[in-house]
Design a protein around this motif. Structure first.
Motif, PDB file in Angstrom:
ATOM      1  N   ALA A  11       0.911  -1.283   0.197  1.00 14.01           N
ATOM      2  CA  ALA A  11       0.144   0.008  -0.145  1.00 14.01           C
ATOM      3  C   ALA A  11       0.769   1.216   0.197  1.00 14.01           C
ATOM      4  CB  ALA A  11      -0.995  -0.121   1.190  1.00 14.01           C
ATOM      5  N   THR A  12       1.999   1.215   0.587  1.00 10.98           N
ATOM      6  CA  THR A  12       2.773   2.303   0.696  1.00 10.98           C
ATOM      7  C   THR A  12       3.452   2.903  -0.571  1.00 10.98           C
ATOM      8  OG1 THR A  12       4.734   1.458   1.200  1.00 10.98           O
ATOM      9  CG2 THR A  12       3.513   1.746   3.015  1.00 10.98           C
ATOM     10  N   PRO A  13       3.452   4.228  -1.053  1.00  6.49           N
ATOM     11  CA  PRO A  13       4.123   4.606  -2.073  1.00  6.49           C
ATOM     12  C   PRO A  13       5.597   4.151  -2.192  1.00  6.49           C
ATOM     13  CG  PRO A  13       2.913   6.522  -1.008  1.00  6.49           C
ATOM     14  CD  PRO A  13       3.077   5.193  -0.059  1.00  6.49           C
ATOM     15  N   PHE A  29       2.278   4.127 -11.838  1.00  8.67           N
ATOM     16  CA  PHE A  29       2.043   3.013 -11.101  1.00  8.67           C
ATOM     17  C   PHE A  29       1.878   3.185  -9.552  1.00  8.67           C
ATOM     18  CE2 PHE A  29       3.572  -0.698  -8.744  1.00  8.67           C
ATOM     19  CZ  PHE A  29       2.825  -1.734  -9.255  1.00  8.67           C
ATOM     20  N   VAL A  30       2.791   4.269  -8.979  1.00 11.40           N
ATOM     21  CA  VAL A  30       2.765   4.359  -7.656  1.00 11.40           C
ATOM     22  C   VAL A  30       1.556   5.140  -7.125  1.00 11.40           C
ATOM     23  CG1 VAL A  30       3.959   6.082  -5.917  1.00 11.40           C
ATOM     24  CG2 VAL A  30       5.321   4.783  -7.418  1.00 11.40           C
ATOM     25  N   THR A  31       0.851   5.998  -8.108  1.00 13.50           N
ATOM     26  CA  THR A  31      -0.295   6.538  -7.742  1.00 13.50           C
ATOM     27  C   THR A  31      -1.655   5.736  -8.086  1.00 13.50           C
ATOM     28  OG1 THR A  31      -0.305   7.448  -9.974  1.00 13.50           O
ATOM     29  CG2 THR A  31       0.570   8.875  -8.225  1.00 13.50           C
ATOM     30  N   GLY A  32      -1.363   4.405  -8.581  1.00 10.75           N
ATOM     31  CA  GLY A  32      -2.499   3.641  -8.910  1.00 10.75           C
ATOM     32  C   GLY A  32      -3.071   3.727 -10.222  1.00 10.75           C
ATOM     33  N   ASP A  75      14.418   7.350 -20.255  1.00 14.53           N
ATOM     34  CA  ASP A  75      14.139   7.984 -18.807  1.00 14.53           C
ATOM     35  C   ASP A  75      12.841   8.631 -18.636  1.00 14.53           C
ATOM     36  OD1 ASP A  75      16.675   7.121 -18.021  1.00 14.53           O
ATOM     37  OD2 ASP A  75      17.994   9.157 -18.614  1.00 14.53           O
ATOM     38  N   HIS A  76      12.491   9.236 -19.894  1.00 14.25           N
ATOM     39  CA  HIS A  76      11.087   9.993 -19.720  1.00 14.25           C
ATOM     40  C   HIS A  76      10.212   9.205 -19.383  1.00 14.25           C
ATOM     41  CE1 HIS A  76      10.623   9.018 -23.853  1.00 14.25           C
ATOM     42  NE2 HIS A  76       9.364   9.161 -23.632  1.00 14.25           N
ATOM     43  N   ARG A  77      10.198   8.119 -20.344  1.00 12.34           N
ATOM     44  CA  ARG A  77       9.042   7.096 -20.058  1.00 12.34           C
ATOM     45  C   ARG A  77       9.046   6.303 -18.648  1.00 12.34           C
ATOM     46  NH1 ARG A  77       9.633   2.362 -24.132  1.00 12.34           N
ATOM     47  NH2 ARG A  77       9.495   4.169 -25.509  1.00 12.34           N
ATOM     48  N   ARG A  78      10.107   6.084 -18.296  1.00 10.00           N
ATOM     49  CA  ARG A  78      10.553   5.343 -16.920  1.00 10.00           C
ATOM     50  C   ARG A  78       9.830   6.288 -15.962  1.00 10.00           C
ATOM     51  NH1 ARG A  78      13.700   1.051 -15.848  1.00 10.00           N
ATOM     52  NH2 ARG A  78      14.339   0.725 -13.562  1.00 10.00           N
ATOM     53  N   ARG A  79       9.965   7.625 -16.112  1.00 15.97           N
ATOM     54  CA  ARG A  79       9.669   8.385 -14.703  1.00 15.97           C
ATOM     55  C   ARG A  79       8.240   8.491 -14.781  1.00 15.97           C
ATOM     56  NH1 ARG A  79       8.173  13.316 -15.343  1.00 15.97           N
ATOM     57  NH2 ARG A  79       8.897  13.658 -17.234  1.00 15.97           N
ATOM     58  N   ILE A  80       7.503   8.490 -15.782  1.00 19.11           N
ATOM     59  CA  ILE A  80       6.068   8.646 -16.145  1.00 19.11           C
ATOM     60  C   ILE A  80       5.396   7.214 -15.690  1.00 19.11           C
ATOM     61  CG2 ILE A  80       4.225   8.945 -17.550  1.00 19.11           C
ATOM     62  CD1 ILE A  80       5.774  10.677 -19.368  1.00 19.11           C
ATOM     63  N   ARG A 131       5.405   0.546  -3.417  1.00 13.78           N
ATOM     64  CA  ARG A 131       4.888   0.392  -4.815  1.00 13.78           C
ATOM     65  C   ARG A 131       6.096   0.841  -5.888  1.00 13.78           C
ATOM     66  NH1 ARG A 131      -0.245  -0.589  -5.753  1.00 13.78           N
ATOM     67  NH2 ARG A 131      -0.178   0.378  -7.839  1.00 13.78           N
ATOM     68  N   ALA A 132       7.116   1.819  -5.387  1.00  9.90           N
ATOM     69  CA  ALA A 132       7.951   2.269  -6.105  1.00  9.90           C
ATOM     70  C   ALA A 132       9.078   1.325  -6.314  1.00  9.90           C
ATOM     71  CB  ALA A 132       8.652   3.714  -5.479  1.00  9.90           C
ATOM     72  N   ARG A 133       9.228   0.328  -5.098  1.00 11.48           N
ATOM     73  CA  ARG A 133      10.110  -0.660  -5.427  1.00 11.48           C
ATOM     74  C   ARG A 133       9.844  -1.684  -6.202  1.00 11.48           C
ATOM     75  NH1 ARG A 133      10.924   0.553   0.322  1.00 11.48           N
ATOM     76  NH2 ARG A 133       9.366  -1.295   0.789  1.00 11.48           N
ATOM     77  N   THR A 134       8.383  -1.985  -6.186  1.00 16.04           N
ATOM     78  CA  THR A 134       7.697  -3.127  -7.098  1.00 16.04           C
ATOM     79  C   THR A 134       7.937  -2.775  -8.555  1.00 16.04           C
ATOM     80  OG1 THR A 134       6.388  -3.631  -5.185  1.00 16.04           O
ATOM     81  CG2 THR A 134       5.746  -4.393  -7.624  1.00 16.04           C
ATOM     82  N   ALA A 135       7.551  -1.340  -8.670  1.00 13.52           N
ATOM     83  CA  ALA A 135       7.863  -0.818 -10.034  1.00 13.52           C
ATOM     84  C   ALA A 135       9.105  -1.016 -10.749  1.00 13.52           C
ATOM     85  CB  ALA A 135       7.162   0.446 -10.030  1.00 13.52           C
ATOM     86  N   GLU A 136      10.204  -0.514  -9.778  1.00 13.00           N
ATOM     87  CA  GLU A 136      11.526  -0.652 -10.309  1.00 13.00           C
ATOM     88  C   GLU A 136      11.737  -2.179 -10.760  1.00 13.00           C
ATOM     89  OE1 GLU A 136      13.665   1.560 -11.087  1.00 13.00           O
ATOM     90  OE2 GLU A 136      13.325   3.501 -10.033  1.00 13.00           O
TER      91      GLU A 136
END
Length: 463
Positions: free
Chosen positions: A388-390, A420-423, A410-415, A393-398
């Motif tokens: 649930a924590t941002p 993903f973090v915001t759901g 880089d631009h696409r990875r950041r977006i 979720r960021a670690r999972t996304a990475e």
């Protein structure tokens, strides 16, 4: 008080070559619509209200030994926005493009005279400063900027295609242009503050004035509720100021607009143009054609694009078919792939499943009963177990992004991380984006979908 932000106005359906139009640049009209300006035109100011979004206040100052941007400069601005999107929206705003490629992205034909005009246009745009107050909408922060100033082009170089040296002569089709766009503009584009633009139709229009008027009127052809409006009325004096005819007599304004009105009616965009009142109190009313279609649902476009349908085709299909038809086709498509079916063209297969659903009646064991596809923010079982924590979720996304076969720029990875973090997207979407035919177009559709969701969930307040 300001009305709703401009991205709440949906767009006309894209029916030809897909292009893009940054909303602020279009609505605020940084470029004088006239084909020519006098040598004394070294600056202008305007404070004018054209719609419910509030007043537009801008000051334009041309560079030394130059005049204010005008005419074809509006087309070059369109081209720069398209080139920036086509090249992956780099964070540093730098793009490299040949003159021929820039003309194509601007909807312009190639010839020697235009090559010269492109060079002059880029010099004007790089040499002109704009200052504005509470007029530019920051889509990233979802707020109107109080005070801001910028130059559209920060740096530029013109290179000889044979030697790579700085160009000394005239532009040719193969001349290379390297330039850096203003961060204010590139942030807005990366935030998805764009409209689709049918470059095929746009390029058929004969003059800069006609193309400028088309883009401005297209912005007004839908109401704040997203439904097409039949008419748009505005004071002729306010319209003249907005187009750059600041001190022109009303009768001369009408004369300048007459050919553009006739062409837009002949092309089927306008049904009629009428004037009412006398003198400075005159107003003009535009009646739009009845065949203007409502905008495509960004979520449906995203569902199709995620499964391999190109962005222009997905936009068309999202208008032609109902939500129920598209959701059912996507479910059948997913089930067919899970069964082991190897599609030669994923986008072609899904398109055929929409057009001929009876050919793909599933067997019970291949397509169990499923609930309708939800919004990405309420994804399936994989997301129900997500932390649930941002930070988690960021670690999972990475981790998920690191498993892709091809690294994302880089631009696409950041977006993607932010979505993903915001759901806004789920794990399946995150892992499949790399296999999409046009990953950046798909990511942009998710950004637009999130903006629609935020707008629907936000309380109604005045900015």
């Amino acid at each position: 008080m300001r009305g709703m932000p401009p991205q709440d106005k949906p767009e006309l359906t894209v029916t030809g070559d897909a292009g893009h139009d940054e909303i602020n640049l279009n609505r605020l009209m940084f470029v004088v619509a006239a084909n020519r300006v006098p040598e004394t035109a070294v600056g202008w100011e305007k404070s004018v209200t054209i719609d419910a979004l509030g007043p537009i206040r801008i000051r334009c100052t041309a560079g030394r030994d130059n005049v204010v941007p005008h005419g074809i400069d509006n087309d070059i601005v369109v081209g720069l926005v398209n080139v920036y999107v086509q090249q992956g929206m780099p964070d540093d705003g730098r793009v490299t493009v040949t003159v021929a490629e820039l003309l194509r992205a601007s909807g312009l034909s190639k010839n020697g005279r235009v090559y010269r005009e492109v060079r002059e246009s880029l010099l004007r745009l790089s040499d002109t400063k704009y200052d504005f107050s509470k007029s530019w909408y920051d889509a990233e922060q979802q707020t109107w900027l109080d005070e801001e100033g910028f130059r559209l082009i920060l740096q530029y170089r013109f290179l000889n295609p044979q030697t790579g040296d700085t160009l000394r002569g005239q532009f040719k089709a193969e001349t290379t242009v390297q330039l850096t766009l203003a961060s204010l503009l590139t942030r807005s584009i990366r935030a998805g503050h764009l409209r689709p633009l049918d470059l095929a139709f746009y390029s058929e229009l004969s003059q800069p004035m006609v193309r400028t008027l088309y883009r401005l009127l297209r912005e007004q052809s839908f109401g704040a509720d997203g439904r097409p409006v039949h008419v748009f009325s505005i004071s002729v004096r306010a319209w003249a100021i907005h187009l750059g005819h600041h001190d022109t007599r009303i009768d001369l304004v009408r004369r300048a607009l007459k050919p553009a009105h006739a062409e837009l009616m002949g092309k089927g965009f306008l049904k009629d143009v009428t004037y009412s009142g006398r003198g400075e109190a005159q107003s003009v009313t535009y009646e739009f054609a009845d065949n203007l279609q409502p905008p495509p649902d960004a979520e449906l476009v995203g569902l199709l694009a995620q499964r391999g349908v190109t962005m222009p085709a997905a936009t068309k299909l999202a208008v032609q078919y109902s939500r129920a038809q598209i959701v059912q086709a996507c479910e059948s498509f997913d089930a067919l792939l899970r069964s082991g079916y190897a599609a030669k063209s994923r986008g072609g297969l899904l398109t055929d499943m929409l057009r001929s659903p009876s050919k793909y009646v599933p067997r019970e064991e291949l397509l169990p009963v499923q609930r309708p596809l939800p919004r990405a923010a309420r994804a399936g079982p994989a997301d129900e177990e997500m932390p649930a924590t941002p930070e988690a979720r960021a670690r999972t996304a990475e981790f998920l992004l690191s498993k892709g076969r091809t690294p994302h720029p880089d631009h696409r990875r950041r977006i993607l991380l932010d979505l993903f973090v915001t759901g806004a997207i789920n794990a399946q979407e995150l892992t499949l984006v790399g296999s999409a035919e046009d990953p950046d177009a798909l990511v942009m559709s998710w950004v637009a979908r999130r903006q629609v969701q935020r707008r629907d969930e936000a309380p109604s307040t005045d900015s």
